[in-house]
Write an enzyme that holds these catalytic residues in place. Structure first.
Site, short mmCIF file in Angstrom:
data_model
loop_
_atom_site.label_atom_id
_atom_site.label_comp_id
_atom_site.label_asym_id
_atom_site.label_seq_id
_atom_site.Cartn_x
_atom_site.Cartn_y
_atom_site.Cartn_z
N HIS A 110 -4.96 -2.81 3.26
CA HIS A 110 -5.06 -1.36 3.40
C HIS A 110 -5.32 -0.66 2.07
O HIS A 110 -5.69 0.51 2.04
CB HIS A 110 -3.81 -0.79 4.09
N ASP A 141 -2.59 -8.01 6.62
CA ASP A 141 -2.70 -6.96 5.61
C ASP A 141 -2.82 -7.56 4.21
O ASP A 141 -2.21 -7.07 3.25
CB ASP A 141 -1.51 -5.99 5.66
N SER A 216 1.80 -0.66 -3.08
CA SER A 216 1.16 -1.58 -2.14
C SER A 216 0.28 -2.59 -2.86
O SER A 216 -0.54 -2.22 -3.70
CB SER A 216 0.31 -0.80 -1.14
#
Length: 461
Positions: A110, A141, A216
């Site tokens: 992402h 992911d 992230s």
């Protein structure tokens, strides 16, 4: 920072087969209580070394003008409207972890999803490197990018998530909110977490180390500085840190990264079953208290051909114990198609063994069909609803892909959008869509799209 939202589209670039050699940390399973007498307790020496393996990632994405909508408005109102800028850019921030001296970096899917440009900045440096996308896997992911440089890179030590214990001290390293590299400390709160609803394949470390937007793709490390997970998500209503963060376990990371570097994409084994845990009083019907319960077996699939039936409880695959439905799904999903597996299962409180050959999951699920120019569409079924986190009350047809520079892209349609209505006709299947398109062939039509729970309308010819 990724929250629990519908997302994820596969973006793969296939390269020549390659292999990465991880720099593995020594296998240590001894733990000590810190001795602090007359000393300052600090992990600074470990952190100072490890931060050089963590990078800052910035992405840009062009947002192109809606040419078809402009033409429709001019035709409808009989006058010209001011021209929009040809494109504008949106920015994204995240982190990544260096895996090898030749420039392979792992991050979250992402972080780089739909990016037109990926720029990497090394720790304690202002020099920027344009990165190439090697491959990505939305279902876990994870993504791999690569930079080319003559500068010395510092690959991180790779830990082993099977040796982790709840209570181990951990550190999250990344670039939260774009303020620069920082480190937060916590402990492992739980292991092997699944069923969170973030990714299709989940095997998370839960931690209370602060993970915030921009973290992230960064590293979760142990007190030696070895990578044990890739920071991926938080559980939060406000978007802030509530002490419940999730990192993808490093053993899953290794498996996915190797495949992405080798082939540029992930292919997964497919059994053809729907599975559940032994919940409620179901365990009273079986001798085994753990396993993956088959609640359905699809026709003409490897599972059916192997003789498996609804109600069977799978307890071992290749002599590996299966604890629950998520365990089975993750294990099979990491195996390649065409692999033969041994299945041990319980039926009517008796134990049986069978063999089956896995098929290709992507080939089974790839039922796409281009009905509108530039759009690749697939029906909403249990698999697609699960993958894109689409509630069952939403009916429509899912946009699986959008061709670059196509009419659909100029209209602003994106991967993951759901076509829910055309003119006054609700769209509940591919067949309904086909029939409606026949009625309005060659005409501008009002197309209603649901994106992340918000509905808007475009004019599409």
């Amino acid at each position: 920072m990724k929250k629990i939202l519908p997302l994820l589209i596969i973006l793969n670039i296939t390269l020549l087969a390659q292999k990465i050699e991880f720099k593995d940390a020594e296998l240590i399973n001894n733990r000590e209580i810190p001795q602090t007498s007359n000393k300052i307790l600090s992990y600074s020496p470990i952190i100072k070394h490890t931060v050089h393996s963590i990078v800052h990632i910035a992405t840009t994405q062009k947002v192109r003008r809606n040419l078809q909508m402009q033409e429709f408005l001019e035709e409808f109102f009989g006058r010209r409207f001011p021209q929009e800028n040809p494109s504008k850019k949106t920015m994204g921030l995240g982190s990544g972890v260096i895996l090898s001296e030749d420039g392979y970096i792992v991050t979250n899917n992402h972080v780089i999803d739909q990016a037109d440009e990926i720029v990497v900045t090394l720790a304690n440096s202002k020099k920027e490197y344009k990165a190439k996308l090697i491959g990505s896997d939305p279902k876990t992911d994870l993504a791999v990018i690569k930079i080319e440089t003559d500068d010395k890179l510092f690959p991180i030590l790779m830990g082993n998530s099977s040796l982790l214990e709840v209570g181990d001290i951990v550190f999250a390293i990344g670039n939260p909110f774009g303020v620069g590299q920082s480190v937060t400390q916590g402990i492992i709160s739980a292991k092997h977490k699944s069923g969170i609803g973030i990714n299709e394949y989940e095997n998370f470390i839960q931690t209370d180390a602060s993970i915030n937007p921009g973290n992230s793709g960064g590293a979760l490390i142990d007190s030696r500085g070895a990578l044990i997970g890739i920071n991926s998500a938080i559980l939060s209503k406000s978007g802030g840190n509530n002490g419940i963060g999730f990192a993808i376990e490093v053993n899953m990371v290794k498996n996915v990264v190797q495949k992405l570097i080798n082939k540029g994409k992930i292919t997964r084994g497919y059994m053809g079953v729907q599975i559940s845990d032994l919940h409620g009083n179901l365990d009273k019907l079986y001798k085994n208290s753990e396993g993956a319960l088959l609640i359905d077996v699809n026709e003409n699939t490897p599972a059916q051909k192997a003789g498996l039936k609804r109600g069977d409880l799978i307890i071992k695959i290749n002599n590996r114990p299966i604890k629950n439905a998520s365990d089975l799904k993750n294990f099979i999903g990491m195996l390649e198609p065409e692999v033969d597996i041994d299945v041990v299962y319980e039926r009517n409180k008796k134990i049986y063994t069978t063999k089956l050959k896995l098929e290709n999951q992507e080939a089974i699920n790839d039922e796409k069909e281009e009905l509108l120019s530039g759009l690749s569409l697939i029906p909403l079924n249990d698999n697609t609803r699960y993958q894109y986190r689409i509630p069952h009350m939403i009916e429509g047809v899912l946009v699986k892909d959008v061709k670059e520079n196509s009419e659909a892209e100029n209209q602003g349609i994106q991967k993951g959008d759901i076509i829910v209505q055309i003119e006054n006709y609700k769209i509940d299947s591919i067949d309904t869509l086909k029939n409606v398109l026949k009625k309005y062939k060659g005409q501008y039509k009002r197309v209603y799209i649901n994106r992340n729970g918000q509905v808007f309308m475009i004019a599409y010819k």
